[in-house]
Design a protein around this motif. Structure first.
Motif, PDB file in Angstrom:
ATOM      1  N   ILE A   1       0.689  -1.236  -0.070  1.00 59.05           N
ATOM      2  CA  ILE A   1      -0.084  -0.032  -0.072  1.00 59.05           C
ATOM      3  C   ILE A   1       0.819   1.227   0.008  1.00 59.05           C
ATOM      4  CG2 ILE A   1      -0.348   0.159   2.483  1.00 59.05           C
ATOM      5  CD1 ILE A   1      -3.094   0.646   0.090  1.00 59.05           C
ATOM      6  N   ARG A   2       2.310   1.137   0.377  1.00 60.21           N
ATOM      7  CA  ARG A   2       2.919   2.311   0.405  1.00 60.21           C
ATOM      8  C   ARG A   2       3.440   2.678  -0.754  1.00 60.21           C
ATOM      9  NH1 ARG A   2       5.072   3.408   5.746  1.00 60.21           N
ATOM     10  NH2 ARG A   2       6.656   4.546   4.729  1.00 60.21           N
ATOM     11  N   ALA A   3       3.209   2.096  -1.860  1.00 57.84           N
ATOM     12  CA  ALA A   3       3.389   2.256  -3.184  1.00 57.84           C
ATOM     13  C   ALA A   3       2.606   3.685  -3.808  1.00 57.84           C
ATOM     14  CB  ALA A   3       2.975   1.210  -4.231  1.00 57.84           C
ATOM     15  N   PHE A   4       1.681   4.122  -3.120  1.00 62.61           N
ATOM     16  CA  PHE A   4       0.985   5.353  -3.258  1.00 62.61           C
ATOM     17  C   PHE A   4       1.545   6.375  -2.216  1.00 62.61           C
ATOM     18  CE2 PHE A   4      -2.212   1.798  -4.479  1.00 62.61           C
ATOM     19  CZ  PHE A   4      -2.026   2.024  -5.725  1.00 62.61           C
ATOM     20  N   TRP A   5       2.434   6.167  -1.516  1.00 57.89           N
ATOM     21  CA  TRP A   5       2.735   7.280  -0.714  1.00 57.89           C
ATOM     22  C   TRP A   5       4.472   7.685  -0.841  1.00 57.89           C
ATOM     23  CZ3 TRP A   5       0.601  10.684   2.038  1.00 57.89           C
ATOM     24  CH2 TRP A   5       1.415  11.508   2.914  1.00 57.89           C
ATOM     25  N   PRO A   6       4.616   8.864  -1.406  1.00 57.02           N
ATOM     26  CA  PRO A   6       6.099   9.107  -1.551  1.00 57.02           C
ATOM     27  C   PRO A   6       7.093   9.286  -0.161  1.00 57.02           C
ATOM     28  CG  PRO A   6       4.559  11.183  -1.574  1.00 57.02           C
ATOM     29  CD  PRO A   6       3.781   9.979  -1.383  1.00 57.02           C
ATOM     30  N   THR A   7       7.248   7.998   0.168  1.00 56.16           N
ATOM     31  CA  THR A   7       8.495   7.961   1.096  1.00 56.16           C
ATOM     32  C   THR A   7       9.628   8.566   0.986  1.00 56.16           C
ATOM     33  OG1 THR A   7       7.406   5.775   1.128  1.00 56.16           O
ATOM     34  CG2 THR A   7       8.769   6.224   2.912  1.00 56.16           C
TER      35      THR A   7
ATOM     36  N   LEU B   1       0.004  -5.182  -8.726  1.00 55.06           N
ATOM     37  CA  LEU B   1      -0.956  -6.083  -9.284  1.00 55.06           C
ATOM     38  C   LEU B   1      -0.739  -7.326  -8.232  1.00 55.06           C
ATOM     39  CD1 LEU B   1      -1.878  -5.291 -12.909  1.00 55.06           C
ATOM     40  CD2 LEU B   1      -3.013  -4.322 -10.751  1.00 55.06           C
ATOM     41  N   ASN B   2       0.389  -7.885  -8.506  1.00 55.19           N
ATOM     42  CA  ASN B   2       0.586  -9.314  -7.837  1.00 55.19           C
ATOM     43  C   ASN B   2       0.586  -8.927  -6.235  1.00 55.19           C
ATOM     44  OD1 ASN B   2       0.637 -11.034  -9.675  1.00 55.19           O
ATOM     45  ND2 ASN B   2       2.791 -11.093  -9.983  1.00 55.19           N
ATOM     46  N   GLY B   3       0.985  -7.635  -5.703  1.00 57.43           N
ATOM     47  CA  GLY B   3       0.620  -7.382  -4.399  1.00 57.43           C
ATOM     48  C   GLY B   3      -0.777  -7.487  -3.994  1.00 57.43           C
ATOM     49  N   ILE B   4      -1.668  -6.856  -4.909  1.00 55.97           N
ATOM     50  CA  ILE B   4      -3.060  -7.027  -4.468  1.00 55.97           C
ATOM     51  C   ILE B   4      -3.629  -8.317  -4.427  1.00 55.97           C
ATOM     52  CG2 ILE B   4      -5.153  -6.316  -5.264  1.00 55.97           C
ATOM     53  CD1 ILE B   4      -4.003  -3.574  -6.360  1.00 55.97           C
ATOM     54  N   LEU B   5      -3.276  -9.020  -5.641  1.00 50.04           N
ATOM     55  CA  LEU B   5      -3.698 -10.483  -5.865  1.00 50.04           C
ATOM     56  C   LEU B   5      -3.357 -11.347  -4.811  1.00 50.04           C
ATOM     57  CD1 LEU B   5      -3.186 -11.645  -9.682  1.00 50.04           C
ATOM     58  CD2 LEU B   5      -5.398 -11.435  -8.181  1.00 50.04           C
ATOM     59  N   SER B   6      -2.078 -11.171  -4.186  1.00 48.29           N
ATOM     60  CA  SER B   6      -1.564 -12.031  -3.151  1.00 48.29           C
ATOM     61  C   SER B   6      -2.164 -11.593  -1.804  1.00 48.29           C
ATOM     62  CB  SER B   6      -0.031 -12.010  -3.046  1.00 48.29           C
ATOM     63  OG  SER B   6       0.394 -11.517  -1.785  1.00 48.29           O
ATOM     64  N   PHE B   7      -2.306 -10.356  -1.600  1.00 48.04           N
ATOM     65  CA  PHE B   7      -3.337  -9.884  -0.591  1.00 48.04           C
ATOM     66  C   PHE B   7      -4.675 -10.605  -0.468  1.00 48.04           C
ATOM     67  CE2 PHE B   7      -5.728  -6.624   1.680  1.00 48.04           C
ATOM     68  CZ  PHE B   7      -5.212  -6.638   2.941  1.00 48.04           C
ATOM     69  N   ILE B   8      -5.531 -10.241  -1.402  1.00 43.56           N
ATOM     70  CA  ILE B   8      -6.650 -10.681  -1.246  1.00 43.56           C
ATOM     71  C   ILE B   8      -6.994 -12.491  -1.476  1.00 43.56           C
ATOM     72  CG2 ILE B   8      -7.729  -8.668  -2.189  1.00 43.56           C
ATOM     73  CD1 ILE B   8      -8.182  -9.976  -4.947  1.00 43.56           C
ATOM     74  N   SER B   9      -5.732 -13.040  -1.833  1.00 42.46           N
ATOM     75  CA  SER B   9      -5.884 -14.589  -2.002  1.00 42.46           C
ATOM     76  C   SER B   9      -5.258 -15.140  -0.978  1.00 42.46           C
ATOM     77  CB  SER B   9      -5.494 -14.961  -3.398  1.00 42.46           C
ATOM     78  OG  SER B   9      -4.265 -14.825  -3.518  1.00 42.46           O
TER      79      SER B   9
END
Lengths: 278, 315
Positions: free
Chosen positions: A48-54, B157-165
């Motif tokens: 989720i941090r992909a959306f935050w400019p760390t 996209l794989n991050g999201i996929l792996s999170f929900i599955s």
């Protein structure tokens, strides 16, 4: 139509917002990536941090200028786009106006020819055009990236239909006052056609700013290379730096984004009225 | 000019021009007409009509880029070579596959979005702008960003996929033989659907409210209103959007150039990439021209179909 109950309206907003997230997340990701340290773009890429400019900084922008030669490529794109849009507006509006208002022998036939030419996409003539341009030694110049895109049958046709719709009275009045065709066009008709100029200007800028196929064929070095080809080269240029690539991508989008925000209504209308986008 | 001929007085004087010779003004207008069209005509001949005829001509020769060998007439050889080439056939197949999926899916999604943003809700214009905004992002930029989103090990996209599955679902996306082309489809729909939405929305706003009121009085269900009023009334915009998307599907190039260059195993190769590879990288101008002609014939067919269906409505 308007959703009837309050519950339905809330549900509608939830749906609209969920869709909005789908449409906007790659852009947020790009902007966040442009500002964060290169290593973190990948390290946080699947969280989720992909959306935050760390640890935000402008380092990537500096890198995009140094390694990606963004400055040079931006100037190239700006020169090519300005010339194509500017010269295109003049040439296409003059021709559209003449076809609508200054009939001469064969002008009906010419109009038919313009309409038929609308069917031919750039891609269908790119290879023979490449061959012609190498014969005359024009490859790897600004000229070769400008000349083929000035006259455009679709834009001539858009101007033609617009000028056809302007009431004749004003032009007649100018003629009564002794104005010749050139003065009538410059003082009366062209100012009335501002919406057509806006539409064609926006469409042609959108097209030329993103053009990739033709630069792939006719340019070989960074000296005259435009941004779309530039970014496709930068993506493969080792060592690959995703932070700098995102900064490059972000900066490349800014002109269009500004244009879109300022002229939003025009933008949407142009697209709705055109139907053709490269 | 019939209007000036018929009216007496000052207009007739203008027709005689300031130098008093009859018809000099209309001659001047004729001359101006020719002068105004001249730059456009010259440019269109040099850069569109000329090269187009040349593509036809070159496709029957052995022309190469900067080659000392003399050019020969080879008849249909280039077309035979093109259609027997495995890589061209795969490319054409990919274009057809892309069209078959993207055209219906994208048109249906655009219709859905257009209906959603056509509601009278506060702030709906903001959503409209957001759905449209990917159109403003240049395709090469969009493709670059999605290249990273699709990364198998570090991509979102794989991050999201792996999170929900709970870590069970993963895909190699662009590097997978089966998922590479669908990945490009998803990205293309994301980028282009807002454009179709705007055209359909314009059509929706032209439908008279009376039709829906009459249907409501007759007790029509929402589904009946949709299928008996909305869809028939949207006939022209839908045909337009459908055929334009088809043509764009055959022009597919930018995404593929940035994301895969046809890999893996030519599974994302498309006609325009094949044309660039043959005509430019391999310097075979003649065979590249043959591909251009084949491409043009496809576009021409689609355009004629579109005009035929649109015409019925006009008459």
């Amino acid at each position: 139509m308007r959703p009837r109950t309050r519950a339905r309206r809330v549900a509608m907003y939830v749906l609209l917002t969920a869709l909005a997230i789908l449409f906007i997340f790659p852009m947020v990701f790009m902007v966040a990536g442009a500002f964060k340290p290169d290593a973190l773009v990948l390290a946080e890429g699947n969280t989720i941090r992909a959306f935050w400019p760390t640890d935000a900084s402008f380092d990537n922008f500096v890198g995009a200028f140094r390694r990606g030669r963004f400055g040079q490529l931006f100037i190239n794109s700006a020169i090519i786009s300005t010339a194509v849009v500017g010269l295109g507006l003049v040439v296409n509006s003059l021709m559209g106006y003449a076809l609508a208002r200054l009939p001469f022998r064969g002008s009906k036939l010419l109009l038919l020819a313009v309409i038929s030419l609308m069917i031919i996409p750039l891609e269908a003539v790119a290879i023979p055009l490449l061959w012609m341009m190498s014969l005359v030694g024009l490859r790897n110049t600004y000229t070769v990236q400008i000349l083929p895109f000035i006259a455009n049958p679709l834009f001539i046709y858009l101007f033609y239909t617009f000028f056809l719709g302007i009431p004749r009275d004003l032009e007649e009045a100018a003629r009564v006052d002794g104005a010749g065709p050139v003065t009538t066009f410059l003082r009366v008709s062209a100012p009335l056609a501002k919406p057509a100029y806006a539409t064609v200007g926006i469409l042609s800028f959108l097209f030329i700013w993103g053009q990739l196929l033709w630069p792939v064929l006719v340019t070989s070095g960074p000296d005259v290379r435009p941004l779309p080809l530039g970014i496709s080269v930068f993506v493969t240029q080792p060592p690959i730096s995703w932070g700098q690539i995102m900064a490059f991508a972000f900066m490349m989008t800014i002109p269009l984004l500004v244009l879109f925000i300022v002229f939003q209504r025009w933008f949407v209308q142009s697209v709705a009225s055109s139907g053709v986008k490269g | 000019m019939s209007t000036t001929d018929a009216s007496p007085g000052p207009v007739a004087t203008a027709e005689h021009g300031s130098d008093g010779r009859p018809g000099s003004s209309s001659r001047r207008r004729n001359l101006a007409g020719v002068a105004f069209t001249l730059p456009g005509v010259v440019l269109l001949l040099l850069f569109l009509a000329g090269p187009f005829l040349m593509a036809l001509g070159l496709s029957f020769t052995s022309e190469r880029l900067a080659s000392p060998l003399p050019t020969r007439f080879v008849g249909l050889d280039n077309y035979v070579a093109t259609f027997t080439s495995a890589s061209f056939r795969k490319a054409l197949g990919n274009n057809i596959w892309f069209t078959a999926i993207v055209v219906p899916v994208q048109t249906a999604m655009a219709l859905g979005l257009a209906i959603l943003v056509n509601q009278r809700l506060r702030g709906v214009k903001v959503y409209r702008a957001i759905y449209f905004s990917p159109v403003v992002v240049v395709m090469t930029v969009a493709a670059t960003v999605w290249l990273l989103l699709y990364s198998p090990d570090r991509g979102l996209l794989n991050g999201i996929l792996s999170f929900i599955s709970f870590g069970t679902l993963q895909s190699d996306w662009l590097q997978s033989e089966t998922m590479a082309l669908p990945s490009i489809m998803i990205m293309s729909i994301w980028q282009g659907v807002g454009f179709q939405m705007i055209i359909i929305l314009a059509g929706l706003q032209e439908i008279s409210g009376d039709l829906y009121e009459a249907a409501a009085i007759d007790g029509a269900t929402p589904w009946q209103r949709f299928s008996f009023i909305t869809i028939p009334q949207l006939r022209n915009p839908l045909i337009f959007v459908g055929t334009v998307t088809m043509i764009l599907s055959f022009r597919l190039f930018d995404q593929v150039w940035v994301m895969t260059r046809g890999a893996p195993l030519g599974n994302t190769n498309v006609m325009m990439l094949e044309m660039v590879n043959v005509g430019f990288e391999q310097q075979q101008i003649a065979r590249g021209s043959a591909i251009a002609v084949i491409f043009f014939l496809i576009v021409l067919t689609l355009t004629l179909i579109q005009r035929r269906f649109l015409k019925e409505e006009v008459n």
